[in-house]
Motif scaffolding. Sequence first.
Motif, PDB file in Angstrom:
ATOM      1  N   ALA A   1      94.367 132.177   0.839  1.00 39.94           N
ATOM      2  CA  ALA A   1      93.359 133.006   1.498  1.00 39.94           C
ATOM      3  C   ALA A   1      92.454 133.700   0.475  1.00 39.94           C
ATOM      4  N   GLN A   2      93.050 134.109  -0.657  1.00 43.68           N
ATOM      5  CA  GLN A   2      92.256 134.799  -1.672  1.00 43.68           C
ATOM      6  C   GLN A   2      91.193 133.867  -2.273  1.00 43.68           C
ATOM      7  N   LEU A   3      91.578 132.614  -2.480  1.00 43.37           N
ATOM      8  CA  LEU A   3      90.615 131.629  -3.002  1.00 43.37           C
ATOM      9  C   LEU A   3      89.484 131.401  -1.993  1.00 43.37           C
ATOM     10  N   GLU A   4      89.839 131.187  -0.738  1.00 40.48           N
ATOM     11  CA  GLU A   4      88.807 130.947   0.284  1.00 40.48           C
ATOM     12  C   GLU A   4      87.880 132.156   0.421  1.00 40.48           C
ATOM     13  N   ALA A   5      88.490 133.367   0.398  1.00 43.20           N
ATOM     14  CA  ALA A   5      87.681 134.582   0.503  1.00 43.20           C
ATOM     15  C   ALA A   5      86.720 134.689  -0.679  1.00 43.20           C
ATOM     16  N   ALA A   6      87.229 134.444  -1.888  1.00 45.63           N
ATOM     17  CA  ALA A   6      86.402 134.608  -3.098  1.00 45.63           C
ATOM     18  C   ALA A   6      85.237 133.616  -3.111  1.00 45.63           C
ATOM     19  N   ILE A   7      85.489 132.385  -2.667  1.00 46.06           N
ATOM     20  CA  ILE A   7      84.414 131.381  -2.626  1.00 46.06           C
ATOM     21  C   ILE A   7      83.304 131.828  -1.662  1.00 46.06           C
ATOM     22  N   SER A   8      83.696 132.242  -0.455  1.00 49.81           N
ATOM     23  CA  SER A   8      82.688 132.690   0.517  1.00 49.81           C
ATOM     24  C   SER A   8      81.958 133.936   0.025  1.00 49.81           C
ATOM     25  N   MET A   9      82.695 134.828  -0.627  1.00 50.04           N
ATOM     26  CA  MET A   9      82.081 136.072  -1.095  1.00 50.04           C
ATOM     27  C   MET A   9      81.038 135.799  -2.175  1.00 50.04           C
ATOM     28  N   LEU A  10      81.364 134.903  -3.110  1.00 47.78           N
ATOM     29  CA  LEU A  10      80.395 134.622  -4.180  1.00 47.78           C
ATOM     30  C   LEU A  10      79.221 133.797  -3.643  1.00 47.78           C
ATOM     31  N   ALA A  11      79.498 132.871  -2.741  1.00 44.48           N
ATOM     32  CA  ALA A  11      78.374 132.164  -2.101  1.00 44.48           C
ATOM     33  C   ALA A  11      77.510 133.178  -1.350  1.00 44.48           C
TER      34      ALA A  11
END
Lengths: 187, 187
Positions: free
Chosen positions: B146-156
């Motif tokens: 979940a942390q990886l998915e969150a970080a990708i969406s946040m930086l995008a």
Amino acid sequence: MTPGHRTEPAEDSRVTRTRADVARTALDVLTREGSDALTHARVAEIAGYSKTTLYTHWPSRFDLIATALDALGEMPHHPRTGDIRADLVGELKTFRQAVLDLRLDRVLTAMAQWATVETMSEIRDAINTNAQRPIRTMLGEFLEGAQLEAAISMLAGVVACPSLMFGTVPDDDVIEAAVDVVLKGAG
Amino acid sequence: MTPGHRTEPAEDSRVTRTRADVARTALDVLTREGSDALTHARVAEIAGYSKTTLYTHWPSRFDLIATALDALGEMPHHPRTGDIRADLVGELKTFRQAVLDLRLDRVLTAMAQWATVETMSEIRDAINTNAQRPIRTMLGEFLEGAQLEAAISMLAGVVACPSLMFGTVPDDDVIEAAVDVVLKGAG
């Protein structure tokens, strides 16, 4: 057929009802069928008015889209509890639900698509500023400047990016992870 | 006029050139004028082909949009240095530049708008997966789930959200703040 130039109350209320019907129908077409379907012919067909009536009150497709956005009304928001983590998570889950229920993803893309028209870019900015206000207020209590702007876009992005880029919404644990990253990383 | 049914090389190369011309023109219309302008009539006018030719090879507006996306080619990416902060900041600045130069915001909204067509949602997913790959690879070296998915969406989101919601792009300090929040908050 020029509304506002007559004085009979009956005419006024009929015009008011027409405006409300068409605004509601235009929003339905936009969110169910997409912005490409939002034409005078389609709205006339579904709302049960003539195309002439539509063109009289809403001369351009831009006018139809603007009236659809009027019908959107206030965005749903999560009631605040004072627990910053719970409130941010709640607000993002409410945003996620609005993407599913109100198809805010289609509203967002339609506004972006039409923002080449200056009036529409103003409408879009006002709607999006309003939609982001609770998150900005909450984060503004402990962040400022570049960090505040980054955190707002990042939390909006955790819901908006999967929705606009992949047609999906994030699970609860992804929303919670995003809030935790911001609270820990920007604290 | 059915390409591929003739054997003369001259015809093949002419068809190839037509396809490349039209794909390039369709992408130009999409990014300069928006997806609403991407019609057979407009592309025919600018590319200098007849509408009949356009309808023969690209029967629907969906086909025009698909061919425009073909012409998009590979997304620009930042060359990696091994310094995770510099690489994430560089990748987001490259994304920001592509929004300005290639009008990726319009490409994104057009793909989202047309994703009600299944083939288009597959094309969109492939393009966006590919575009996010460097960020996913970099973050995947120290994050998962979940942390990886969150970080990708946040930086995008730090680039995509201002662009889609307000027609602006973030300053350097906002991009740097976002990367620092992710590195500190998810480390």
